[in-house]
Scaffold this motif. Structure first.
Motif, short mmCIF file in Angstrom:
data_model
loop_
_atom_site.label_atom_id
_atom_site.label_comp_id
_atom_site.label_asym_id
_atom_site.label_seq_id
_atom_site.Cartn_x
_atom_site.Cartn_y
_atom_site.Cartn_z
N ALA A 99 0.84 -1.07 -0.06
CA ALA A 99 -0.13 -0.08 -0.05
C ALA A 99 0.74 1.35 0.05
O ALA A 99 0.39 2.20 -0.43
N ARG A 100 2.12 1.16 0.47
CA ARG A 100 2.98 2.35 0.68
C ARG A 100 3.46 2.94 -0.81
O ARG A 100 3.86 3.97 -1.13
N GLY A 101 3.06 1.90 -1.82
CA GLY A 101 3.21 2.19 -3.31
C GLY A 101 2.46 3.37 -3.83
O GLY A 101 2.62 4.03 -4.83
N ARG A 102 1.33 3.54 -3.14
CA ARG A 102 0.12 4.24 -3.51
C ARG A 102 0.55 5.80 -2.93
O ARG A 102 -0.24 6.85 -3.25
N THR A 103 1.50 6.13 -2.34
CA THR A 103 1.98 7.15 -1.72
C THR A 103 1.82 8.51 -2.50
O THR A 103 1.46 9.44 -2.46
N PRO A 104 2.68 8.11 -3.81
CA PRO A 104 2.55 9.37 -4.85
C PRO A 104 1.26 9.84 -5.33
O PRO A 104 1.00 11.01 -6.08
N HIS A 105 0.43 8.91 -5.11
CA HIS A 105 -1.00 9.20 -5.69
C HIS A 105 -1.99 10.14 -4.60
O HIS A 105 -3.07 10.37 -4.87
N GLN A 106 -1.47 9.93 -3.30
CA GLN A 106 -2.24 10.47 -2.21
C GLN A 106 -2.07 12.15 -2.17
O GLN A 106 -1.45 12.71 -2.41
N LYS A 107 -3.34 12.52 -1.78
CA LYS A 107 -3.30 14.02 -1.46
C LYS A 107 -3.92 14.27 -0.16
O LYS A 107 -4.30 13.45 0.54
N VAL A 108 -3.59 15.52 0.30
CA VAL A 108 -4.03 15.62 1.76
C VAL A 108 -5.28 15.62 2.10
O VAL A 108 -5.53 15.00 3.21
N LEU A 109 -6.23 15.95 1.31
CA LEU A 109 -7.54 15.77 1.60
C LEU A 109 -8.25 14.93 1.16
O LEU A 109 -9.54 14.56 1.24
N ARG A 110 -7.52 13.98 0.25
CA ARG A 110 -7.98 12.68 -0.10
C ARG A 110 -7.93 11.58 0.52
O ARG A 110 -6.78 11.02 0.71
N PRO A 111 -8.95 10.72 0.93
CA PRO A 111 -8.83 9.47 1.91
C PRO A 111 -8.44 8.39 0.77
O PRO A 111 -8.51 8.55 -0.52
N TRP A 112 -8.10 7.25 1.48
CA TRP A 112 -8.01 6.02 0.72
C TRP A 112 -9.04 5.87 -0.12
O TRP A 112 -10.30 5.72 0.15
N SER A 113 -8.89 5.55 -1.48
CA SER A 113 -9.91 5.06 -2.36
C SER A 113 -10.05 4.04 -2.84
O SER A 113 -9.11 3.03 -2.77
N SER A 114 -11.18 3.55 -3.68
CA SER A 114 -11.46 2.28 -4.25
C SER A 114 -10.12 2.00 -5.39
O SER A 114 -9.71 1.07 -5.53
N THR A 115 -9.83 3.11 -6.09
CA THR A 115 -8.67 3.07 -6.88
C THR A 115 -7.30 2.57 -6.35
O THR A 115 -6.61 1.54 -7.02
N ASP A 116 -7.06 3.16 -5.13
CA ASP A 116 -5.89 2.67 -4.47
C ASP A 116 -6.24 1.28 -3.95
O ASP A 116 -5.18 0.46 -4.03
N GLU A 117 -7.19 0.91 -3.67
CA GLU A 117 -7.46 -0.47 -3.06
C GLU A 117 -7.36 -1.44 -4.45
O GLU A 117 -6.79 -2.63 -4.35
N THR A 118 -7.80 -1.12 -5.44
CA THR A 118 -7.85 -2.09 -6.57
C THR A 118 -6.51 -1.98 -7.08
O THR A 118 -5.91 -3.13 -7.62
N ALA A 119 -5.44 -1.07 -7.07
CA ALA A 119 -4.18 -1.14 -7.45
C ALA A 119 -3.38 -2.07 -6.52
O ALA A 119 -2.72 -2.69 -6.78
N VAL A 120 -3.41 -2.12 -5.14
CA VAL A 120 -2.85 -2.91 -4.41
C VAL A 120 -3.32 -4.23 -4.55
O VAL A 120 -2.19 -5.18 -4.51
N MET A 121 -4.56 -4.48 -4.45
CA MET A 121 -4.93 -5.92 -4.62
C MET A 121 -4.46 -6.61 -6.20
O MET A 121 -4.06 -7.62 -6.09
N SER A 122 -4.29 -5.56 -7.30
CA SER A 122 -3.97 -6.06 -8.43
C SER A 122 -2.42 -6.31 -8.39
O SER A 122 -1.78 -7.32 -8.84
#
Length: 264
Positions: A99-122
């Motif tokens: 999940a730490r691989g999603r760090t570049p896609h995170q924004k301060v006000l944006r919570p963990w999203s379904s897109t992040d979860e899908t990328a991690v599971m993939s």
């Protein structure tokens, strides 16, 4: 076509050049292996390609733009890096690491999203880690641990992946497990992969493009069968060898001309 390249790049540490004025093009959608003897500048070149080192002279270009003019987070969305011998935080699970691989896609006000979860599971699925996603990384075998780090890089969802000696410290079975994984990622997902490797047989078998370095310069670059010649192996690696085709793949195999104790 190349999305990542160097232009007359002089690269080093503290103003001391290690790599001298190289022009390197990374073919898009291919696996590139960087090879050469110890101290020739392989890892230095890789660090510059990911923007961890600024060139002393010349430039590194990503999509035609000087990579040092691109914001760090934007570079991290385009290029992923697996460094040599990375260390995981104590107690972290496989899924948490990935999940730490999603760090570049995170924004301060944006919570963990379904897109992040899908990328991690993939990424977990692609690396065959789904069934052990809740295990602690420190409890994994060497091959599983390396796959977890590759999965983290995959979750970053970049078209380019750079790996510094991804098979170091692994036994032969786990080495080929990792290389087969990288081959599948390239073949099925079209990822552009650049890896520093020591084993010339592995470079010849798995890479479409080889960059052979010697004393901070590019000695040769091209397809494995064009790079791995008897003359180059002798000049760059100081080995008197014969080049024969792999009976399975037809790619070059480097066979020393003398057995143990034999004279050069």
């Amino acid at each position: 076509m190349s999305r990542l390249e160097t232009r007359k790049a002089v690269i080093g540490y503290g103003g001391t050049p290690i790599v001298h004025g190289v022009d390197v093009q990374i073919p898009d959608g291919k696996i590139t292996a960087i090879v050469g003897p110890n101290g020739c500048g392989k890892s230095t070149l890789l660090r510059a390609l990911i923007r961890l080192l600024a060139p002393i002279d010349g430039a590194i270009a990503l999509d035609g733009q000087d990579i040092h003019s691109i914001p760090t987070r934007e570079v991290a969305r385009r290029v992923g890096l697996l460094p040599q011998s990375p260390l995981a935080p104590a107690g972290i699970t496989v899924k948490e690491l990935v999940a730490r691989g999603r760090t570049p896609h995170q924004k301060v006000l944006r919570p963990w999203s379904s897109t992040d979860e899908t990328a991690v599971m993939s990424a977990l699925h692609s690396t065959n880690l789904t069934t052990i996603q809740d295990k602690v990384v420190d409890e994994l075998s060497g091959g599983q641990r390396q796959r977890a780090w590759i999965a983290m890089t995959l979750a970053q969802d970049t078209p380019l992946m750079l790996l510094d000696e991804p098979t170091t410290y692994l036994d032969i079975s786990h080495q080929y497990e990792v290389l087969e994984l990288l081959h599948r990622l390239n073949e099925r997902q079209g990822r552009t992969i650049v890896m520093v490797v020591h084993d010339l047989h592995q470079a010849a078998r798995y890479a479409h493009h080889v960059i052979a370095m010697c004393e901070g310069e590019v000695a040769a670059a091209g397809a494995p069968e064009d790079v791995f010649t008897e003359e180059l192996v002798s000049r760059v690696f100081d080995i008197d060898a014969r080049i024969v085709p792999d009976p399975v793949t037809g790619t070059p195999i480097i066979v020393p001309a003398h057995g143990p104790g034999g004279a050069r």
